[in-house]
Design a protein around this motif. Sequence first.
Motif, short mmCIF file in Angstrom:
data_model
loop_
_atom_site.label_atom_id
_atom_site.label_comp_id
_atom_site.label_asym_id
_atom_site.label_seq_id
_atom_site.Cartn_x
_atom_site.Cartn_y
_atom_site.Cartn_z
N LYS A 1 -1.88 2.48 5.38
CA LYS A 1 -1.54 1.09 5.10
C LYS A 1 -1.16 0.90 3.63
O LYS A 1 -0.25 0.14 3.31
CB LYS A 1 -2.70 0.16 5.47
CG LYS A 1 -2.90 0.02 6.96
CD LYS A 1 -4.10 -0.84 7.28
CE LYS A 1 -4.30 -0.88 8.79
NZ LYS A 1 -5.52 -1.56 9.18
N HIS A 2 -1.85 1.61 2.73
CA HIS A 2 -1.48 1.56 1.30
C HIS A 2 -0.05 2.04 1.13
O HIS A 2 0.76 1.40 0.43
CB HIS A 2 -2.41 2.45 0.47
CG HIS A 2 -3.77 1.91 0.27
ND1 HIS A 2 -4.79 2.68 -0.23
CD2 HIS A 2 -4.32 0.70 0.50
CE1 HIS A 2 -5.90 1.97 -0.31
NE2 HIS A 2 -5.63 0.75 0.13
N GLU A 3 0.29 3.14 1.77
CA GLU A 3 1.64 3.69 1.62
C GLU A 3 2.69 2.75 2.21
O GLU A 3 3.74 2.53 1.61
CB GLU A 3 1.70 5.06 2.30
CG GLU A 3 2.93 5.85 1.97
CD GLU A 3 2.84 7.29 2.42
OE1 GLU A 3 3.48 8.13 1.75
OE2 GLU A 3 2.18 7.61 3.43
N GLU A 4 2.39 2.16 3.36
CA GLU A 4 3.31 1.18 3.96
C GLU A 4 3.48 -0.02 3.04
O GLU A 4 4.59 -0.53 2.85
CB GLU A 4 2.78 0.72 5.31
CG GLU A 4 3.65 -0.34 5.96
CD GLU A 4 3.04 -0.94 7.22
OE1 GLU A 4 3.76 -1.68 7.91
OE2 GLU A 4 1.85 -0.70 7.52
N TYR A 5 2.40 -0.46 2.43
CA TYR A 5 2.44 -1.62 1.53
C TYR A 5 3.29 -1.33 0.30
O TYR A 5 4.06 -2.17 -0.14
CB TYR A 5 1.01 -2.00 1.14
CG TYR A 5 0.90 -3.27 0.36
CD1 TYR A 5 1.08 -4.50 0.98
CD2 TYR A 5 0.58 -3.25 -0.99
CE1 TYR A 5 0.96 -5.69 0.27
CE2 TYR A 5 0.47 -4.43 -1.71
CZ TYR A 5 0.65 -5.64 -1.07
OH TYR A 5 0.55 -6.80 -1.78
N THR B 1 -15.37 10.97 5.82
CA THR B 1 -14.17 10.35 5.26
C THR B 1 -14.06 10.72 3.80
O THR B 1 -15.05 11.08 3.15
CB THR B 1 -14.20 8.81 5.40
OG1 THR B 1 -15.33 8.30 4.69
CG2 THR B 1 -14.27 8.37 6.85
N LEU B 2 -12.86 10.59 3.27
CA LEU B 2 -12.64 10.85 1.86
C LEU B 2 -13.37 9.77 1.05
O LEU B 2 -13.25 8.58 1.34
CB LEU B 2 -11.15 10.81 1.55
CG LEU B 2 -10.75 11.03 0.09
CD1 LEU B 2 -11.12 12.45 -0.36
CD2 LEU B 2 -9.25 10.81 -0.08
N ASN C 1 -10.40 -0.21 -0.53
CA ASN C 1 -11.10 0.92 0.09
C ASN C 1 -11.69 0.49 1.42
O ASN C 1 -11.64 -0.69 1.76
CB ASN C 1 -12.18 1.49 -0.85
CG ASN C 1 -13.18 0.43 -1.25
OD1 ASN C 1 -13.93 -0.06 -0.41
ND2 ASN C 1 -13.20 0.07 -2.52
N SER C 2 -12.22 1.43 2.15
CA SER C 2 -12.74 1.13 3.48
C SER C 2 -14.07 0.41 3.44
O SER C 2 -14.53 -0.11 4.46
CB SER C 2 -12.88 2.43 4.28
OG SER C 2 -11.62 3.05 4.42
N ASP C 3 -14.70 0.36 2.28
CA ASP C 3 -16.00 -0.30 2.15
C ASP C 3 -15.88 -1.75 1.71
O ASP C 3 -16.88 -2.46 1.63
CB ASP C 3 -16.89 0.45 1.14
CG ASP C 3 -17.17 1.88 1.60
OD1 ASP C 3 -17.06 2.16 2.81
OD2 ASP C 3 -17.48 2.72 0.75
N SER C 4 -14.65 -2.23 1.39
CA SER C 4 -14.52 -3.61 0.92
C SER C 4 -14.21 -4.57 2.03
O SER C 4 -13.93 -4.26 3.11
CB SER C 4 -13.50 -3.75 -0.18
OG SER C 4 -12.38 -2.97 -0.07
N VAL D 1 -17.25 5.20 -2.76
CA VAL D 1 -16.71 4.38 -1.69
C VAL D 1 -15.77 5.24 -0.86
O VAL D 1 -15.22 6.23 -1.35
CB VAL D 1 -15.97 3.12 -2.22
CG1 VAL D 1 -16.94 2.17 -2.90
CG2 VAL D 1 -14.85 3.49 -3.16
N SER D 2 -15.60 4.86 0.39
CA SER D 2 -14.77 5.67 1.27
C SER D 2 -13.39 5.05 1.43
O SER D 2 -13.20 3.85 1.24
CB SER D 2 -15.44 5.81 2.65
OG SER D 2 -15.55 4.56 3.29
N VAL D 3 -12.46 5.91 1.79
CA VAL D 3 -11.10 5.46 2.09
C VAL D 3 -10.61 6.31 3.27
O VAL D 3 -10.46 7.52 3.16
CB VAL D 3 -10.17 5.51 0.86
CG1 VAL D 3 -10.00 6.91 0.33
CG2 VAL D 3 -8.84 4.87 1.16
N GLU D 4 -10.45 5.64 4.38
CA GLU D 4 -10.05 6.33 5.60
C GLU D 4 -8.55 6.58 5.61
O GLU D 4 -7.78 5.86 4.97
CB GLU D 4 -10.46 5.49 6.81
CG GLU D 4 -11.96 5.35 6.93
CD GLU D 4 -12.39 4.31 7.97
OE1 GLU D 4 -11.51 3.71 8.63
OE2 GLU D 4 -13.60 4.10 8.09
N LEU D 5 -8.15 7.58 6.37
CA LEU D 5 -6.74 7.93 6.49
C LEU D 5 -5.91 6.73 6.93
O LEU D 5 -4.84 6.47 6.38
CB LEU D 5 -6.56 9.09 7.47
CG LEU D 5 -5.13 9.55 7.74
CD1 LEU D 5 -4.44 10.00 6.46
CD2 LEU D 5 -5.11 10.66 8.78
#
Length: 191
Positions: free
Chosen positions: A145-149, A115-116, A188-191, A136-140
């Motif tokens: 979801k960030h973009e939708e938000y 993952t990124l 992020n995906s780790d939180s 920390v990772s951030v999945e696609l």
Amino acid sequence: MVDNNFRFKITGMLGHEAEMAIVGRLLAGYGELEYALGLLLAAVLNDIPTMIRVLFRARGEEARIQIADALMRHKFENTALKHLYNETISDMQHCKTIRNQFAHCMFDGFSRTGTLCFVDLEKTARETTKSKVKPVSVELSLLEKHEEYFGYVQWRLFYLAREYERLIDEAKKHNLKLQKAVPRPPLNSDS
């Protein structure tokens, strides 16, 4: 002619083109959120040129949110829009936090997770203990979801501006509908 030997490269994005495209849109598009906030301020001031001079003379996204809030909050305090206004400003702050984590990070191109990953350099610099820099990772799916938000918050700002105008002048109708709430995504995906 561009010499390919000197082409700018972000090593941390290799193999993560879809993720980085969304990150790019979040970074480049954050100004659209600020402008939507400005349209809300312009509705309150009933003056677009003054909104532009006041809001966009200030540098920095936190300053712009604070200035707009200082000029608007009292107008919403004793109205039916108070709760929506408070939520929307808070949501705008969350968008700023999402944006800043990517604007002030280093992407980790050597991640073995697939993952990124990135390191939030500002957060790391604020830590008071000597700790190891931890990516920390951030999945696609989270970036989507960030973009939708971001789109949801932009729509709420547009809606709130039209509702404020209707509140002060009942003759002003609009056809915007309040959208169903979109939950705040984690950073992020780790939180």
